[in-house]
Design an enzyme around this catalytic site. Structure first.
Site, PDB file in Angstrom:
ATOM      1  N   CYS A   1       0.874  -0.887   0.054  1.00 25.71           N
ATOM      2  CA  CYS A   1       0.222   0.051   0.061  1.00 25.71           C
ATOM      3  C   CYS A   1       0.907   1.103  -0.099  1.00 25.71           C
ATOM      4  O   CYS A   1       2.155   1.185  -0.599  1.00 25.71           O
ATOM      5  CB  CYS A   1      -1.060   0.000   0.963  1.00 25.71           C
ATOM      6  SG  CYS A   1      -0.227   0.275   2.809  1.00 25.71           S
ATOM      7  N   LYS A   2       0.691   2.646   0.312  1.00 24.91           N
ATOM      8  CA  LYS A   2       1.334   3.475   0.496  1.00 24.91           C
ATOM      9  C   LYS A   2       2.511   3.468   1.407  1.00 24.91           C
ATOM     10  O   LYS A   2       3.553   3.603   0.940  1.00 24.91           O
ATOM     11  CB  LYS A   2       0.352   4.673   0.884  1.00 24.91           C
ATOM     12  CG  LYS A   2       1.280   6.168   1.031  1.00 24.91           C
ATOM     13  CD  LYS A   2       0.398   7.301   1.203  1.00 24.91           C
ATOM     14  CE  LYS A   2       0.767   8.427   1.459  1.00 24.91           C
ATOM     15  NZ  LYS A   2       1.778   8.735   0.336  1.00 24.91           N
TER      16      LYS A   2
END
Length: 126
Positions: free
Chosen positions: A79-80
């Site tokens: 993810c981020k």
């Protein structure tokens, strides 16, 4: 009451998180690389070869695709920054997947290290 950070920390205690240095080998060994960020984040840039299954739809997308239902698949998630991927990895373990990894630091760390990123093409206005 637990906070989101508490949930992420509990998930990270249960999952396998690979360092950025080990991530490239994990990707080579993976059957599938999944980006669990939102669609706009994925569209702005992603790791080459990644499938996009947002965190909220991950379990449903895997269940709906026969090619992704084998529980022995080698799965790498990101993810981020690694929180959503940790939660997603824990969820996949709960579903019975046995080879699930998350990239420590997520996409931000990957991109900051100068590793390959697919970005949308910029239109030429000639």
């Amino acid at each position: 009451m637990k906070t989101p950070l508490d949930l992420v920390q509990a998930a990270k205690a249960r999952i396998t998180e690979v360092s950025l240095d080990a991530a490239e080998q994990a990707l080579r060994d993976a059957d599938v690389l999944i980006d669990v960020r939102e669609a706009d984040e994925f569209a702005a840039g992603h790791i080459p070869g990644a499938l996009h299954f947002s965190r909220g739809m991950l379990e449903f997308k895997l269940a709906a695709d026969p090619s992704l239902q084998r529980r022995d698949l080698q799965i790498v998630l990101y993810c981020k920054t690694s929180g959503r991927a940790a939660l997603a990895a824990a969820s996949l373990l709960d579903m019975g997947y046995v080879h699930v990894k998350s990239i420590a630091g997520g996409f931000d760390a990957w991109a900051a290290a100068g590793k390959p990123v697919n970005k949308p093409a910029t239109p030429a206005f000639d």
